[in-house]
Design an enzyme around this catalytic site. Structure first.
Site, PDB file in Angstrom:
ATOM      1  N   TYR A  72       0.829  -1.202   0.000  1.00 43.72           N
ATOM      2  CA  TYR A  72       0.000   0.000   0.000  1.00 43.72           C
ATOM      3  C   TYR A  72       0.865   1.254   0.000  1.00 43.72           C
ATOM      4  CZ  TYR A  72      -3.793  -3.157   1.370  1.00 43.72           C
ATOM      5  OH  TYR A  72      -4.713  -4.167   1.417  1.00 43.72           O
ATOM      6  N   ILE A  73       1.911   1.240   0.820  1.00 36.47           N
ATOM      7  CA  ILE A  73       2.760   2.423   0.942  1.00 36.47           C
ATOM      8  C   ILE A  73       3.514   2.698  -0.354  1.00 36.47           C
ATOM      9  CG2 ILE A  73       4.815   3.336   2.105  1.00 36.47           C
ATOM     10  CD1 ILE A  73       3.812   1.935   4.647  1.00 36.47           C
ATOM     11  N   LYS A  76       1.222   4.438  -2.655  1.00 39.18           N
ATOM     12  CA  LYS A  76       0.996   5.837  -2.254  1.00 39.18           C
ATOM     13  C   LYS A  76       2.190   6.714  -2.618  1.00 39.18           C
ATOM     14  CE  LYS A  76      -1.849   4.339   1.656  1.00 39.18           C
ATOM     15  NZ  LYS A  76      -1.913   4.174   3.134  1.00 39.18           N
ATOM     16  N   VAL A 119      -0.784   7.718   8.789  1.00 40.14           N
ATOM     17  CA  VAL A 119      -0.351   6.660   9.696  1.00 40.14           C
ATOM     18  C   VAL A 119      -0.860   5.342   9.121  1.00 40.14           C
ATOM     19  CG1 VAL A 119      -0.502   5.693  12.016  1.00 40.14           C
ATOM     20  CG2 VAL A 119      -0.384   8.176  11.713  1.00 40.14           C
ATOM     21  N   GLN A 120       0.056   4.527   8.644  1.00 41.08           N
ATOM     22  CA  GLN A 120      -0.328   3.266   8.026  1.00 41.08           C
ATOM     23  C   GLN A 120      -0.822   2.293   9.093  1.00 41.08           C
ATOM     24  OE1 GLN A 120      -0.350   2.553   4.657  1.00 41.08           O
ATOM     25  NE2 GLN A 120      -1.398   0.676   5.294  1.00 41.08           N
ATOM     26  N   LEU A 121      -2.031   1.806   8.902  1.00 41.06           N
ATOM     27  CA  LEU A 121      -2.617   0.844   9.837  1.00 41.06           C
ATOM     28  C   LEU A 121      -2.678  -0.533   9.187  1.00 41.06           C
ATOM     29  CD1 LEU A 121      -5.553   3.016  11.249  1.00 41.06           C
ATOM     30  CD2 LEU A 121      -3.256   2.711  12.210  1.00 41.06           C
ATOM     31  N   ASP A 145      -5.883  10.955   6.040  1.00 42.45           N
ATOM     32  CA  ASP A 145      -6.928   9.928   6.004  1.00 42.45           C
ATOM     33  C   ASP A 145      -8.201  10.327   6.733  1.00 42.45           C
ATOM     34  OD1 ASP A 145      -5.699   8.067   4.402  1.00 42.45           O
ATOM     35  OD2 ASP A 145      -4.684   7.052   6.058  1.00 42.45           O
TER      36      ASP A 145
END
Length: 219
Positions: A72-73, A76, A119-121, A145
């Site tokens: 995901y990162i 992004k 903040v990646q969860l 987000d």
């Protein structure tokens, strides 16, 4: 006579389903994504021309090394670079404590060169970390987000235009905006919310619908 009545009813139901199927619309998420990126790239270029030396800054904070989060990162970061945003990946080890995460967030909040923070969860740490405490520590102005209680509260008020909207419902709205009427979107996503009230994105989409329509929700 009864058989004829049953047959007639089946034909009507069959015809109804055919009508419903004929009104289905295929929405291209890739097309919408391309249009949004083109628009954002143009906006970034305009801002750079107005303010000499300005460059939008984004930080993605990750705790741990989950494969799905890494994917995901990377997506992004690639999208940010494509539209001219300077994006940085702050990756903390899975031994990071809650206090250390908060310290990093505070530092980013005070950094004027950073305009957005993700903040990646989930937070993948061997230590106990309160996710809600962490997301609420992010400055509302940098909360990309829209996960902080302040932005979530503004979004739920419907009339507020200053809240950051979570990405999934915003993307869904943008994808359907050109092809689906506002009433149908209200109906569709309200039904989704009622069907699974444990899914936060459905609720966020409902709030987004209310904000776009000026606070009115059709049930």
């Amino acid at each position: 006579m009864f058989s004829l009545a049953v047959l007639s009813l089946r034909l009507r139901v069959s015809g109804f389903h055919q009508i419903r199927r004929s009104t289905a619309t295929v929405v291209s998420g890739n097309k919408t994504s391309r249009l949004v990126r083109e628009r954002l790239k143009q906006q970034v270029e305009e801002m750079k021309s107005l303010f000499s030396g300005f460059r939008p800054g984004l930080v993605v904070l990750q705790v741990g090394d989950r494969d799905d989060s890494n994917l995901y990162i990377s997506t992004k970061l690639r999208a940010a670079a494509e539209i001219g945003i300077e994006a940085k990946h702050l990756k903390l080890p899975n031994t990071t404590t809650q206090e250390e995460v908060l310290k990093n967030i505070l530092s980013i909040n005070e950094n004027s060169s950073v305009h957005g923070l993700i903040v990646q969860l989930p937070l993948d740490s061997v230590n106990s970390i309160d996710t809600e405490l962490i997301t609420n520590a992010v400055s509302p102005e940098k909360d990309v987000d829209g996960l902080s209680c302040i932005n979530a509260g503004k979004l739920s008020r419907a009339t507020s235009r200053t809240a950051s909207s979570p990405a999934p419902p915003t993307a869904a709205w943008s994808s359907s905006d050109r092809r689906v009427s506002p009433f149908n979107k209200h109906t569709l996503w309200t039904q989704t919310h009622l069907r699974d009230q444990s899914e936060p994105d459905s609720c966020d989409f409902l709030f987004l619908c209310r904000r776009v329509s000026g606070g009115e929700t059709r049930w």
